[in-house]
Design an enzyme around this catalytic site. Structure first.
Site, PDB file in Angstrom:
ATOM      1  N   GLU A 124     -79.587  77.664 -19.377  1.00 32.22           N
ATOM      2  CA  GLU A 124     -78.077  77.862 -19.758  1.00 32.22           C
ATOM      3  C   GLU A 124     -77.369  78.758 -19.239  1.00 32.22           C
ATOM      4  OE1 GLU A 124     -75.846  78.070 -23.830  1.00 32.22           O
ATOM      5  OE2 GLU A 124     -77.983  78.392 -24.000  1.00 32.22           O
ATOM      6  N   ALA A 269     -82.052  86.323 -25.911  1.00 30.08           N
ATOM      7  CA  ALA A 269     -83.040  85.219 -25.937  1.00 30.08           C
ATOM      8  C   ALA A 269     -82.401  83.774 -25.880  1.00 30.08           C
ATOM      9  CB  ALA A 269     -83.625  85.187 -27.473  1.00 30.08           C
ATOM     10  N   MET A 270     -83.287  82.744 -25.838  1.00 26.53           N
ATOM     11  CA  MET A 270     -82.675  81.427 -25.144  1.00 26.53           C
ATOM     12  C   MET A 270     -83.531  80.198 -26.245  1.00 26.53           C
ATOM     13  SD  MET A 270     -80.938  79.363 -23.969  1.00 26.53           S
ATOM     14  CE  MET A 270     -80.718  77.583 -24.068  1.00 26.53           C
ATOM     15  N   HIS A 304     -81.920  83.684 -35.228  1.00 26.38           N
ATOM     16  CA  HIS A 304     -80.636  82.903 -34.556  1.00 26.38           C
ATOM     17  C   HIS A 304     -81.328  81.967 -33.644  1.00 26.38           C
ATOM     18  CE1 HIS A 304     -76.648  82.710 -32.322  1.00 26.38           C
ATOM     19  NE2 HIS A 304     -77.423  82.621 -31.402  1.00 26.38           N
ATOM     20  N   GLU A 305     -82.274  82.163 -32.793  1.00 21.94           N
ATOM     21  CA  GLU A 305     -82.914  81.162 -31.930  1.00 21.94           C
ATOM     22  C   GLU A 305     -83.501  80.103 -32.648  1.00 21.94           C
ATOM     23  OE1 GLU A 305     -81.800  81.547 -29.001  1.00 21.94           O
ATOM     24  OE2 GLU A 305     -81.016  83.392 -29.288  1.00 21.94           O
ATOM     25  N   HIS A 308     -80.933  77.589 -33.933  1.00 23.31           N
ATOM     26  CA  HIS A 308     -80.371  76.606 -33.030  1.00 23.31           C
ATOM     27  C   HIS A 308     -81.202  75.308 -32.938  1.00 23.31           C
ATOM     28  CE1 HIS A 308     -77.083  78.348 -30.817  1.00 23.31           C
ATOM     29  NE2 HIS A 308     -77.873  79.398 -30.531  1.00 23.31           N
TER      30      HIS A 308
END
Length: 899
Positions: A124, A269-270, A304-305, A308
């Protein structure tokens, strides 16, 4: 792309892709110097788009073979794009592309790269094109199967998205045994969610059973030696899974969910589907190496991740202009998660205040600066520059307002409608807002939806002006609210926003009054939400027995600047009695800000006159000594407004004066509350065995503040006892929070014990990269006495432990100085700006994303007084003149220099 090749991407130009990709079968032969990638895709033409060539994105790839339906084919290169013409008009198209790349030389950390002899990816926003030629855009969603092949001894762990379906041995290679692993993702996804990891890793594992009765394997992978620092990350992941099921009915949809930590990562992070790749900063923690803030950040980012997985992965963005569709919504979700875990009202309020401080000190200046953009931008040159506090934090506030307008239960209904409509799709911010409104047809949001969407299209921070008057004869209180929004680049005028204003009325003796508007049959509760939609609105409250103090924008119910001419007496009433914790804190901030601005605008010099008056000092003493207020809340109230926030209230900023005045305020608080700080330390310093819970965290926070104040006071009193106690506490501390708070107190007071403490700290933690980041950051961010910080920073750049190529280390030293230490950065001799320009250009050659973020340290240069203003402009122009500047940095400096 380099200079001369940049083009502006506009939202209005969006068109659907000419081709859809249905399946992707990737095979990787992993080698640091030459990784081979075989990409087999099944494509079909989009019948809704006129026939045109297939244009695939690629960057820094070596192309070896292209086959269409098993046969060689002609192709051409157009810049970085692989163009295929004359593809079959009907039926599926089998496309095979074979490329190689060099992960070891990938310093940009985008695409496939090597870190500490392991392979990682970051795709991303547009990193997948650095792995293979592809339609690198978020609205192309495909099913992926991935086979990884590698040396078994060097890369025993082979991970990718989805479920592991096969693994085993291969024929030996020249260096010994090789093996493979095949992963299949059962969910379609855009390529930006692709991930692979290969290396020497170990895992903490936990099996869980969901509410739906399904079993899942959770794994946290780290380098050997770090496994003891993964318990909190795993606990946070389990809490995230449970919370999303309980709050929104959203379950984990894979057999396993993996987190992998790497020390070389551009972001925090992703959320790659099922394989989240994290910066080690947001995974590793134990009480010896991590602070309370680290523990809180890990909980938030892990949440959060994971969140997602639904808000971003199952429903993703149609295009990158819709970035806040996933990021703003997911920030809101992680904020709610942390507040729900915090439990009681006080701990929830502390979290809310911390979030608003970020918004005010980072996002409000962005809204007023050259890179101002709406929550849904209209154009960009480099999408990486739009991973901003506006997209994330302001986007979260927009989502929060939808919840305010439909209620908590109504918002949950709206989320359910959103997934019913759009699961498996790439959609827009409009689609989200419409789903919430349609699920609540009788709500203010449904009634005002077209106007509410201005929050997505208009940049800038609205300003709400409030004025009130009391009429004793009619026992009524009249409140007028008006809104405006300053021009921003490309938007000279703004239409009125929808602004929910949560308010109450309080008597001087602290009672909350029931609220009854003129025309209403009876009084309602003492707090209610008024929705401001016009340029001006006048409200008349009746049956008000005595002149009240208005408590406005409770809980920070909208991301606006509230302008209200509160008297000191009114603010002191709110500080002492408001039932809304946010506005209680806000009253203290306004009292401090008023005094700072008054002194800054006066001819007096700090030292010649006191900045703080007796009433303010006494109010802070009452807060500090309050018998029932939470310690964490006290620390927030007693923390003065930040220099950057003070500067934003000024038309012309002299950074050195702002710094001097705020430091004088701190020192005055330290001296005049000396005995109170001693009491606070003695009362709170023993928090028992280490626990990162809100109560213990608050006690440590207030203790750390007390030590800092006591060491500051010692500079003037000559006291040696408290600095000595602080140094002893530093040496004896049983956890990193207490140790680092003590070190911070010595360093920021400039005490002679700071030097041996820093030396001792480095010796003790020289093998802990994340702890050394704190060591570098503390020295770069300390109070600048005599201009010593910049020479120290330059010296630290030559330290054996400094590595410019590691984003965490670069941020710890360079960003802490340039972006977080205005008193040291804005030097009259412009040396800070020279240092900034050198580092931006140096980083740009290594990692443009990191360089562009550093470049934004001078976004607000036009507000500076001379000589700072001219010197800052010269430094920005020096960067802009560099001929081979990346698009990332060029976009930032070009906006900064624009009129």
């Amino acid at each position: 792309m380099r200079e001369g090749q940049a083009s502006v991407i506009r939202r209005e130009d969006y068109t659907a892709p000419a081709f859809w990709i249905d399946t992707v079968d990737l095979t990787f032969d992993l080698d640091p110097a030459k990784t081979r990638v075989l990409n087999k895709m099944t494509l079909r033409r989009n019948p809704d788009v006129a026939a045109q060539p297939l244009r695939l994105d690629g960057e820094e790839l070596n192309l070896a073979r292209v086959l269409v339906n098993g046969q060689g084919t002609s192709f051409k290169m157009d810049g970085n794009q692989l163009v295929l013409e004359n593809l079959p008009a009907e039926g599926p198209i089998e496309l095979e592309i074979f490329t190689t790349c060099n992960p070891a030389k990938n310093t940009k950390l985008m695409g496939l790269y090597v870190s500490n002899e392991s392979f990682f990816t970051q795709c991303e926003a547009e990193g997948f094109r650095r792995i293979t030629y592809f339609l690198d855009r978020p609205d192309v969603m495909a099913s992926y199967s991935v086979t990884l092949r590698a040396d078994k001894a060097k890369y025993p762990v082979l991970l990718s998205n989805g479920n592991l379906v096969e693994q085993g041995a291969l024929e030996d290679g020249p260096n010994g045994p090789r093996h493979f692993a095949k992963w299949v993702d059962p969910h379609k996804k855009p390529c930006y969610l692709f991930a692979l990891v290969a290396g020497q890793l170990v895992a903490r594992e936990q099996r869980i059973t969901s509410r739906a009765g399904r079993e899942h394997l959770l794994q946290v992978y780290v380098r050997p030696g770090d496994l003891d620092k993964t318990e909190h990350a795993m606990n946070s992941l389990m809490a995230s899974v449970a919370w999303d099921e309980a709050r929104f009915g959203l379950s984990l949809d894979l057999e396993r969910f993996m987190i992998v930590a790497t020390s070389d990562f551009n972001m925090g992070a992703m959320e790659n589907k099922g394989l989240n790749i994290f910066n080690t900063k947001y995974v590793l923690a134990n009480q010896a190496t991590a602070t309370d803030a680290d523990y809180a950040n890990i909980e938030s980012v892990v949440g959060h991740e994971y969140f997602h997985n639904w808000t971003g992965n199952r429903v993703t963005c149609r295009d990158w202009f819709q970035l806040s569709l996933k990021e703003g919504l997911t920030v809101f979700r992680d904020q709610e998660f942390s507040q729900d875990l915090a439990g009681d009202l006080s701990a929830r309020a502390v979290k809310r205040i911390e979030d608003v401080r970020v918004l005010r000190t980072a996002q409000f200046p962005e809204d007023a600066g050259p890179m101002a953009h709406p929550v849904r931008p209209d154009s960009y040159i480099e999408i990486n520059n739009f991973y901003t506090v506006t997209i994330y934090e302001k986007g979260a506030e927009v989502v929060r307002m939808t919840q305010t307008l439909v209620g908590r239960d109504g918002f949950a209904k709206g989320m359910a409608r959103y997934f019913e409509r759009h699961d498996g799709q790439a959609v827009t911010c409009d689609d989200f807002a419409s789903a919430i409104a349609d699920a609540n047809p009788d709500s203010d949001l449904a009634r005002l939806l077209p106007q509410f969407k201005r929050w997505y299209s208009q940049a800038g921070t609205p300003r709400v002006q409030a004025s009130g008057s009391y009429d004793a004869g009619s026992r009524s209180y009249t409140l007028t609210l008006s809104q405006s929004c300053a021009p921003t680049p490309g938007q000279a005028s703004k239409e009125p926003f929808v602004i929910p204003v949560n308010l109450g009325l309080i008597t001087v003796d602290g009672r909350s009054l029931p609220l009854q508007l003129e025309g209403e049959a009876e009084a309602g509760p003492s707090s209610r939400t008024i929705v401001l939609t016009e340029a001006s609105l006048t409200l008349r409250f009746v049956n008000i027995e005595t002149e009240p103090v208005p408590s406005l924008l409770r809980g920070f119910s909208a991301p606006v600047v509230l302008a209200c001419d509160y008297t000191d007496a009114q603010l002191l009433t709110l500080l002492a009695h408001d039932t809304d914790p946010f506005n209680r804190w806000e009253a203290g901030q306004r009292l401090g800000l008023k005094r700072a601005l008054h002194f800054i605008n006066s001819p007096a010099q700090p030292g010649e006159a006191k900045v703080l008056d007796a009433a303010y000092i006494e109010a802070m003493r009452q807060v500090l000594r309050h018998p029932t207020l939470d310690a964490a809340f006290k620390e927030l109230v007693l923390t003065l407004p930040a220099e950057t926030y003070i500067a934003e209230q000024l038309d012309v900023v002299d950074p050195q004066r702002v710094h001097a005045v705020r430091e004088a305020m701190r020192e005055q608080l330290a001296l005049e509350l000396l005995h109170d700080w001693q009491w606070a330390y003695e009362t709170h310093h023993d928090s028992g065995g280490y626990r990162p819970d809100p109560v213990s965290t608050g006690r440590r926070s207030l203790t750390g503040m007390a030590l800092t104040m006591l060491c500051l006071a010692a500079r003037d009193t000559g006291d040696v006892v408290w600095p000595g106690k602080t140094y002893q506490r530093f040496k004896d501390a049983g956890n990193m929070t207490d140790r680092f708070n003590a070190l911070n107190a010595l360093v920021n007071s400039g005490h002679e014990l700071a030097a041996p403490a820093l030396e001792r700290f480095h010796a003790q933690f020289k093998g802990e990269a994340l702890v050394l980041d704190k060591w570098f950051a503390l020295q770069a961010g300390t109070c600048d006495r005599g201009g010593q910080v910049l020479p120290a920073v330059r010296q630290l750049m030559a330290h054996p432990d400094f590595n410019l190529r590691n984003p965490n280390r670069a941020r710890s030293l360079i960003f802490s100085y340039c972006s977080a230490n205005p008193g040291a950065f804005h030097r009259p001799d412009a040396a800070g700006y020279v240092f900034w320009s050198e580092r931006v250009m140096e980083l740009d050659a290594i990692n443009p994303q990191v360089a562009a973020r550093l470049a934004r340290a001078l976004d607000r240069w036009k507000k500076l007084a001379e000589p700072y203003r001219s010197a800052a402009r010269e430094a920005i122009a020096r960067v802009a003149a560099k001929p081979d500047l990346s698009n990332d940095v060029r976009e930032v400096v070009s906006h900064a220099l624009a009129d």
